[in-house]
Design a protein around this motif. Structure first.
Motif, short mmCIF file in Angstrom:
data_model
loop_
_atom_site.label_atom_id
_atom_site.label_comp_id
_atom_site.label_asym_id
_atom_site.label_seq_id
_atom_site.Cartn_x
_atom_site.Cartn_y
_atom_site.Cartn_z
N GLN A 219 0.83 -1.20 0.00
CA GLN A 219 0.00 0.00 0.00
C GLN A 219 0.86 1.25 0.00
O GLN A 219 1.93 1.27 0.59
CB GLN A 219 -0.91 0.01 1.23
CG GLN A 219 -2.09 -0.92 1.15
CD GLN A 219 -3.21 -0.38 0.30
OE1 GLN A 219 -3.13 0.75 -0.17
NE2 GLN A 219 -4.23 -1.18 0.06
N GLN B 126 0.36 5.43 0.65
CA GLN B 126 -0.52 6.52 1.06
C GLN B 126 0.04 7.83 0.52
O GLN B 126 1.24 8.08 0.62
CB GLN B 126 -0.64 6.60 2.58
CG GLN B 126 -1.37 5.43 3.21
CD GLN B 126 -0.50 4.20 3.34
OE1 GLN B 126 0.65 4.28 3.73
NE2 GLN B 126 -1.06 3.04 3.00
N ASN C 108 -2.75 3.17 -9.40
CA ASN C 108 -3.25 2.31 -8.33
C ASN C 108 -3.62 3.06 -7.06
O ASN C 108 -4.51 2.65 -6.32
CB ASN C 108 -2.17 1.27 -7.97
CG ASN C 108 -1.65 0.54 -9.18
OD1 ASN C 108 -0.59 0.87 -9.70
ND2 ASN C 108 -2.40 -0.44 -9.65
N TYR C 109 -2.92 4.15 -6.78
CA TYR C 109 -3.11 4.85 -5.51
C TYR C 109 -3.31 6.34 -5.78
O TYR C 109 -2.67 6.92 -6.67
CB TYR C 109 -1.89 4.65 -4.60
CG TYR C 109 -1.58 3.20 -4.35
CD1 TYR C 109 -0.55 2.56 -5.04
CD2 TYR C 109 -2.33 2.46 -3.44
CE1 TYR C 109 -0.29 1.21 -4.82
CE2 TYR C 109 -2.07 1.13 -3.21
CZ TYR C 109 -1.05 0.51 -3.91
OH TYR C 109 -0.79 -0.82 -3.69
#
Length: 123
Positions: free
Chosen positions: A1, A3, A111-112
């Protein structure tokens, strides 16, 4: 992940400048392609600029070429968008995004995403 948190937006007069920052945390930031996108009211999100993991390769939308500069500081896990000679049509919410894979200008291939930061340019 990964952020992402954007900052640096605000209100500026036409012809002025702003620098947006995108702070990344999580997985190895240096392996991601990073992009800036923007979305104006009632318009689709659009590509603004992207930068390779090394910081060597950059690409810009025609509408911002020569006025905006994207850069990254891998030591600080931060990507920047320096915006000069701002125009009212640059008014939008600006988003930072990360992508694993080759460079792309396609929104859905990232993706983020960060939460966005508002940029308003007055005439």
């Amino acid at each position: 992940q990964v952020q992402l948190v954007e900052s640096g937006g605000g209100l500026v007069q036409a012809g002025g400048s702003l620098r947006l920052s995108c702070a990344a945390s999580g997985r190895t930031f240096s392996s991601y392609y990073m992009g800036w996108f923007r979305q104006a009211p009632e318009k689709e999100r659009e590509f603004v600029a992207h930068i390779s993991w090394s910081g060597v390769l950059t690409s810009y939308a025609d509408s911002v070429k020569g006025r905006f500069t994207i850069s990254r500081d891998s030591a600080k896990n931060t990507v920047y968008l320096q915006m000069n000679s701002l125009k009212p049509e640059d008014t939008a919410v600006y988003y930072c995004a990360a992508r694993q894979g080759p460079r792309s200008i396609v929104v859905r291939e990232y993706n983020y995403w960060g939460q966005g930061t508002q940029v308003t340019v007055s005439s």
